[in-house]
Design a protein around this motif. Sequence first.
Motif, PDB file in Angstrom:
ATOM      1  N   GLU A  89       0.823  -1.205   0.000  1.00 24.79           N
ATOM      2  CA  GLU A  89       0.000   0.000   0.000  1.00 24.79           C
ATOM      3  C   GLU A  89       0.861   1.261   0.000  1.00 24.79           C
ATOM      4  OE1 GLU A  89      -3.242   0.262  -0.300  1.00 24.79           O
ATOM      5  OE2 GLU A  89      -3.521  -1.913  -0.425  1.00 24.79           O
ATOM      6  N   LEU A  90       1.993   1.196   0.706  1.00 27.21           N
ATOM      7  CA  LEU A  90       2.893   2.349   0.710  1.00 27.21           C
ATOM      8  C   LEU A  90       3.464   2.616  -0.679  1.00 27.21           C
ATOM      9  CD1 LEU A  90       4.895   1.994   4.054  1.00 27.21           C
ATOM     10  CD2 LEU A  90       3.215   3.747   3.464  1.00 27.21           C
ATOM     11  N   TYR A  91       3.844   1.572  -1.378  1.00 29.75           N
ATOM     12  CA  TYR A  91       4.382   1.742  -2.726  1.00 29.75           C
ATOM     13  C   TYR A  91       3.312   2.306  -3.670  1.00 29.75           C
ATOM     14  CZ  TYR A  91       8.699  -0.744  -1.597  1.00 29.75           C
ATOM     15  OH  TYR A  91       9.913  -1.100  -1.059  1.00 29.75           O
ATOM     16  N   LYS A  92       2.112   1.816  -3.553  1.00 28.43           N
ATOM     17  CA  LYS A  92       1.039   2.340  -4.378  1.00 28.43           C
ATOM     18  C   LYS A  92       0.744   3.800  -4.052  1.00 28.43           C
ATOM     19  CE  LYS A  92      -2.634  -0.115  -4.903  1.00 28.43           C
ATOM     20  NZ  LYS A  92      -3.808  -0.975  -4.600  1.00 28.43           N
ATOM     21  N   LYS A  93       0.804   4.121  -2.773  1.00 28.38           N
ATOM     22  CA  LYS A  93       0.577   5.503  -2.358  1.00 28.38           C
ATOM     23  C   LYS A  93       1.651   6.431  -2.910  1.00 28.38           C
ATOM     24  CE  LYS A  93      -0.041   8.315   1.811  1.00 28.38           C
ATOM     25  NZ  LYS A  93      -0.076   8.295   3.299  1.00 28.38           N
ATOM     26  N   GLN A  95       3.329   6.007  -5.680  1.00 26.67           N
ATOM     27  CA  GLN A  95       3.171   6.154  -7.115  1.00 26.67           C
ATOM     28  C   GLN A  95       2.100   7.174  -7.487  1.00 26.67           C
ATOM     29  OE1 GLN A  95       5.175   4.830  -9.376  1.00 26.67           O
ATOM     30  NE2 GLN A  95       6.326   3.762  -7.787  1.00 26.67           N
ATOM     31  N   GLY A  96       1.039   7.250  -6.691  1.00 25.29           N
ATOM     32  CA  GLY A  96      -0.052   8.177  -7.008  1.00 25.29           C
ATOM     33  C   GLY A  96      -0.132   9.382  -6.111  1.00 25.29           C
ATOM     34  N   LEU A  97       0.913   9.655  -5.339  1.00 28.42           N
ATOM     35  CA  LEU A  97       0.878  10.785  -4.404  1.00 28.42           C
ATOM     36  C   LEU A  97       0.943  12.101  -5.161  1.00 28.42           C
ATOM     37  CD1 LEU A  97       0.798  11.518  -1.406  1.00 28.42           C
ATOM     38  CD2 LEU A  97       3.308  11.520  -1.419  1.00 28.42           C
ATOM     39  N   ARG A  98      -0.015  12.997  -4.877  1.00 24.08           N
ATOM     40  CA  ARG A  98      -0.068  14.324  -5.480  1.00 24.08           C
ATOM     41  C   ARG A  98      -0.306  15.371  -4.398  1.00 24.08           C
ATOM     42  NH1 ARG A  98       1.640  11.447  -8.634  1.00 24.08           N
ATOM     43  NH2 ARG A  98       1.132  11.167 -10.866  1.00 24.08           N
ATOM     44  N   GLN A  99       0.056  16.602  -4.705  1.00 27.23           N
ATOM     45  CA  GLN A  99      -0.081  17.673  -3.714  1.00 27.23           C
ATOM     46  C   GLN A  99      -1.543  17.956  -3.420  1.00 27.23           C
ATOM     47  OE1 GLN A  99       1.703  21.404  -4.822  1.00 27.23           O
ATOM     48  NE2 GLN A  99       0.817  22.498  -3.099  1.00 27.23           N
ATOM     49  N   GLY A 100      -2.337  18.192  -4.447  1.00 30.05           N
ATOM     50  CA  GLY A 100      -3.759  18.444  -4.241  1.00 30.05           C
ATOM     51  C   GLY A 100      -4.005  19.713  -3.437  1.00 30.05           C
ATOM     52  N   SER A 101      -4.828  19.603  -2.403  1.00 27.82           N
ATOM     53  CA  SER A 101      -5.164  20.748  -1.558  1.00 27.82           C
ATOM     54  C   SER A 101      -4.163  20.972  -0.435  1.00 27.82           C
ATOM     55  CB  SER A 101      -6.567  20.547  -0.954  1.00 27.82           C
ATOM     56  OG  SER A 101      -6.606  19.348  -0.173  1.00 27.82           O
ATOM     57  N   ARG A 102      -3.181  20.091  -0.313  1.00 28.36           N
ATOM     58  CA  ARG A 102      -2.167  20.251   0.734  1.00 28.36           C
ATOM     59  C   ARG A 102      -1.163  21.328   0.345  1.00 28.36           C
ATOM     60  NH1 ARG A 102      -2.729  14.470   0.614  1.00 28.36           N
ATOM     61  NH2 ARG A 102      -1.236  14.447  -1.095  1.00 28.36           N
ATOM     62  N   SER A 103      -0.476  21.833   1.345  1.00 25.30           N
ATOM     63  CA  SER A 103       0.622  22.754   1.075  1.00 25.30           C
ATOM     64  C   SER A 103       1.829  21.966   0.581  1.00 25.30           C
ATOM     65  CB  SER A 103       0.972  23.542   2.341  1.00 25.30           C
ATOM     66  OG  SER A 103       1.466  22.670   3.348  1.00 25.30           O
ATOM     67  N   VAL A 104       2.809  22.696   0.035  1.00 28.86           N
ATOM     68  CA  VAL A 104       4.010  22.035  -0.479  1.00 28.86           C
ATOM     69  C   VAL A 104       4.757  21.319   0.645  1.00 28.86           C
ATOM     70  CG1 VAL A 104       6.243  22.426  -1.571  1.00 28.86           C
ATOM     71  CG2 VAL A 104       4.232  23.652  -2.391  1.00 28.86           C
ATOM     72  N   GLU A 105       4.825  21.952   1.787  1.00 29.50           N
ATOM     73  CA  GLU A 105       5.552  21.351   2.911  1.00 29.50           C
ATOM     74  C   GLU A 105       4.876  20.077   3.393  1.00 29.50           C
ATOM     75  OE1 GLU A 105       7.483  22.730   7.205  1.00 29.50           O
ATOM     76  OE2 GLU A 105       6.199  24.086   6.048  1.00 29.50           O
ATOM     77  N   LYS A 109       6.439  16.247   3.286  1.00 29.48           N
ATOM     78  CA  LYS A 109       6.557  15.445   4.509  1.00 29.48           C
ATOM     79  C   LYS A 109       5.879  14.088   4.348  1.00 29.48           C
ATOM     80  CE  LYS A 109       6.887  19.274   7.811  1.00 29.48           C
ATOM     81  NZ  LYS A 109       6.202  20.000   8.907  1.00 29.48           N
ATOM     82  N   GLU A 110       4.700  14.095   3.755  1.00 28.01           N
ATOM     83  CA  GLU A 110       3.991  12.826   3.570  1.00 28.01           C
ATOM     84  C   GLU A 110       4.763  11.901   2.634  1.00 28.01           C
ATOM     85  OE1 GLU A 110      -0.515  11.256   2.398  1.00 28.01           O
ATOM     86  OE2 GLU A 110      -0.048  13.405   2.528  1.00 28.01           O
TER      87      GLU A 110
END
Length: 275
Positions: A89-93, A95-105, A109-110
């Motif tokens: 699940e971490l590897y899949k996360k 691969q598809g991790l995007r900033q979206g509504s989060r701040s750059v920082e 961190k995520e």
Amino acid sequence: MKIPSFQGRSDPEAYLEWEKKMEFVFDCYNYSEIKKVKLAVIEFSDYAITWWDQLVINRRRNRERPIDTWEEMKVVMRKRFVPSYYYRELYKKLQGLRQGSRSVEDYYKEMEIAMIRANVEEDREATMARFLLGLNREIHDKVEMQHYVEMEDMVHMAIKVEQQLKRGSGIRSGHNSSSTSWKPSHTKPFDKSQMSKPEPKPVTTSHVPQGKTEASTSRNRDIKCFKCQGRGHIASQCPNRQVMVLRDNGEIVTETRIPTPTKCRHWRMLARRNI
């Protein structure tokens, strides 16, 4: 130094955080391996202490060697509190991790936490490309135009671009609100005298041709009134209130009273016979 507690929740991230804290504590003291295990068990609570007690009893019953090292304890606890699919699940996360509504920082961190927990080891350029790919488009386009040597430089530049975009949007929204919310400081009172009065309509007179007027007057002269025996009007329009009666012998008699309609018709018939 306080030893962190562990309740045994079914949350792999909570266990991994507790495990990392324990290693920080152990790095500060020169504890033996058996003492590390005992210090960790002391802070077990809720489900964790029940699970550990049952594990020790089962190992004794099966004549297995007790757990007496920290490394062996971590293996047993990861097997119980970190499911096997967690790393997938971490590897899949990642691969598809995007900033979206989060701040750059927060986005960085995520991404970094997921890489550490998944034990991802990759080249620095690959990590920078992964981070750049997940940024929002308006930040990505500006950050991509620069050259970076370290990952931290790219992160700092992305944060700076994000702050500039926020300031720009704040200035535009403030300008729009000030322009739309402006109102005049005072207004003149309503004056009824300034109301426009309706103009009088012009009086139109009908123009009758002169020839028609002369013909009508000549015809009026031939009309004879049966009341006063005058000309130019009829009996209903007679200005004389006296009644003239023509008798059979030709004598004319006048009366001041107003005759009834029946007598008037009778007298008119008598007058017509004599005429």
